[in-house]
Design a protein around this motif. Structure first.
Motif, PDB file in Angstrom:
ATOM      1  N   ILE A 120      -2.561  24.434 -63.305  1.00  0.00           N
ATOM      2  CA  ILE A 120      -3.865  24.398 -62.623  1.00  0.00           C
ATOM      3  C   ILE A 120      -4.295  22.950 -62.405  1.00  0.00           C
ATOM      4  CG2 ILE A 120      -6.332  24.889 -62.930  1.00  0.00           C
ATOM      5  CD1 ILE A 120      -5.422  27.539 -64.307  1.00  0.00           C
ATOM      6  N   LEU A 121      -4.079  22.109 -63.403  1.00  0.00           N
ATOM      7  CA  LEU A 121      -4.416  20.692 -63.275  1.00  0.00           C
ATOM      8  C   LEU A 121      -3.618  20.048 -62.143  1.00  0.00           C
ATOM      9  CD1 LEU A 121      -5.993  18.301 -64.507  1.00  0.00           C
ATOM     10  CD2 LEU A 121      -4.033  17.933 -66.012  1.00  0.00           C
ATOM     11  N   ALA A 122      -2.337  20.362 -62.059  1.00  0.00           N
ATOM     12  CA  ALA A 122      -1.491  19.810 -60.995  1.00  0.00           C
ATOM     13  C   ALA A 122      -1.954  20.316 -59.630  1.00  0.00           C
ATOM     14  CB  ALA A 122      -0.033  20.177 -61.233  1.00  0.00           C
ATOM     15  N   GLU A 123      -2.281  21.588 -59.549  1.00  0.00           N
ATOM     16  CA  GLU A 123      -2.745  22.162 -58.284  1.00  0.00           C
ATOM     17  C   GLU A 123      -4.067  21.522 -57.851  1.00  0.00           C
ATOM     18  OE1 GLU A 123      -2.855  24.119 -54.833  1.00  0.00           O
ATOM     19  OE2 GLU A 123      -1.162  24.102 -56.224  1.00  0.00           O
ATOM     20  N   ASP A 124      -4.958  21.308 -58.801  1.00  0.00           N
ATOM     21  CA  ASP A 124      -6.220  20.620 -58.481  1.00  0.00           C
ATOM     22  C   ASP A 124      -5.955  19.206 -57.971  1.00  0.00           C
ATOM     23  OD1 ASP A 124      -7.703  22.816 -59.198  1.00  0.00           O
ATOM     24  OD2 ASP A 124      -8.306  22.035 -61.168  1.00  0.00           O
ATOM     25  N   GLY A 125      -5.027  18.525 -58.591  1.00  0.00           N
ATOM     26  CA  GLY A 125      -4.665  17.178 -58.146  1.00  0.00           C
ATOM     27  C   GLY A 125      -4.103  17.189 -56.736  1.00  0.00           C
ATOM     28  N   MET A 166       0.719  11.919 -61.050  1.00  0.00           N
ATOM     29  CA  MET A 166       1.097  13.271 -60.719  1.00  0.00           C
ATOM     30  C   MET A 166       2.496  13.578 -61.249  1.00  0.00           C
ATOM     31  SD  MET A 166      -0.484  15.645 -59.443  1.00  0.00           S
ATOM     32  CE  MET A 166      -1.069  16.497 -58.064  1.00  0.00           C
ATOM     33  N   LYS A 167       3.342  12.560 -61.284  1.00  0.00           N
ATOM     34  CA  LYS A 167       4.695  12.786 -61.764  1.00  0.00           C
ATOM     35  C   LYS A 167       4.702  13.168 -63.242  1.00  0.00           C
ATOM     36  CE  LYS A 167       9.246  10.848 -61.691  1.00  0.00           C
ATOM     37  NZ  LYS A 167      10.162  10.424 -60.707  1.00  0.00           N
ATOM     38  N   GLY A 168       3.770  12.590 -64.019  1.00  0.00           N
ATOM     39  CA  GLY A 168       3.678  12.925 -65.439  1.00  0.00           C
ATOM     40  C   GLY A 168       3.307  14.372 -65.663  1.00  0.00           C
ATOM     41  N   ILE A 169       2.422  14.886 -64.843  1.00  0.00           N
ATOM     42  CA  ILE A 169       2.008  16.288 -64.972  1.00  0.00           C
ATOM     43  C   ILE A 169       3.186  17.209 -64.651  1.00  0.00           C
ATOM     44  CG2 ILE A 169       0.557  18.080 -63.964  1.00  0.00           C
ATOM     45  CD1 ILE A 169      -1.651  15.994 -63.714  1.00  0.00           C
ATOM     46  N   GLU A 170       3.958  16.859 -63.637  1.00  0.00           N
ATOM     47  CA  GLU A 170       5.126  17.675 -63.282  1.00  0.00           C
ATOM     48  C   GLU A 170       6.131  17.696 -64.434  1.00  0.00           C
ATOM     49  OE1 GLU A 170       5.221  19.620 -60.660  1.00  0.00           O
ATOM     50  OE2 GLU A 170       3.296  18.830 -60.006  1.00  0.00           O
ATOM     51  N   SER A 171       6.283  16.574 -65.122  1.00  0.00           N
ATOM     52  CA  SER A 171       7.179  16.536 -66.286  1.00  0.00           C
ATOM     53  C   SER A 171       6.644  17.425 -67.400  1.00  0.00           C
ATOM     54  CB  SER A 171       7.312  15.102 -66.801  1.00  0.00           C
ATOM     55  OG  SER A 171       7.948  14.292 -65.849  1.00  0.00           O
ATOM     56  N   LEU A 172       5.342  17.381 -67.616  1.00  0.00           N
ATOM     57  CA  LEU A 172       4.736  18.248 -68.625  1.00  0.00           C
ATOM     58  C   LEU A 172       4.898  19.725 -68.262  1.00  0.00           C
ATOM     59  CD1 LEU A 172       1.436  16.345 -69.467  1.00  0.00           C
ATOM     60  CD2 LEU A 172       3.365  16.776 -71.003  1.00  0.00           C
TER      61      LEU A 172
END
Length: 139
Positions: free
Chosen positions: A104-109, A1-7
């Protein structure tokens, strides 16, 4: 999840940079509009002066020719800027779409993690309920 936040942070930065670039280009285009308006106003003024004086009228033809060339160069430059503005708008749009995909991907996660946590808590509560039922029955 941390990687998505960085992206997400990276893509927000990209969107902001492209928006700043777009604003700068639009400012340049507005400057070209102002310069064209000033050029037209100056030409009208000089035309009025030339119509009132024979000496001024003699030099007005060369002046008007130079003004036409300046106007054409300004128009050409403005058209180039407008083409670049269209290109940057497209870049902003694509960058924004990509940012939204990651958000959206982060929210789904996050939703999946919350659901998994809720299920785990419910499982614990179910086990406690079953244990109480067994104890009450055996007592």
């Amino acid at each position: 999840m941390k990687g998505i936040e960085s992206l997400i942070r990276l893509h927000k930065w990209r969107v902001d940079e492209e928006r700043r670039r777009l604003v700068a280009l639009e400012s340049v285009a507005l400057d070209f509009d102002r310069r064209l308006d000033a050029l037209v106003a100056e030409l009208r003024h000089e035309s009025a002066v030339a119509s009132g004086s024979i000496d001024a009228a003699l030099g007005f033809g060369g002046y008007a020719s130079g003004m036409r060339e300046r106007r054409e160069r300004l128009i050409q430059s403005k058209e180039e800027i407008e083409a670049e503005i269209a290109s940057v708008r497209d870049l902003v749009s694509r960058a924004f779409e990509e940012l939204k995909r990651y958000e959206i991907l982060a929210e789904d996660g996050r939703r999946r993690a919350a659901l998994k946590e809720k299920r785990a808590q419910q499982s614990v509560l179910d086990d406690v309920g079953v244990d109480r039922f067994r104890r009450a029955r055996s007592a």
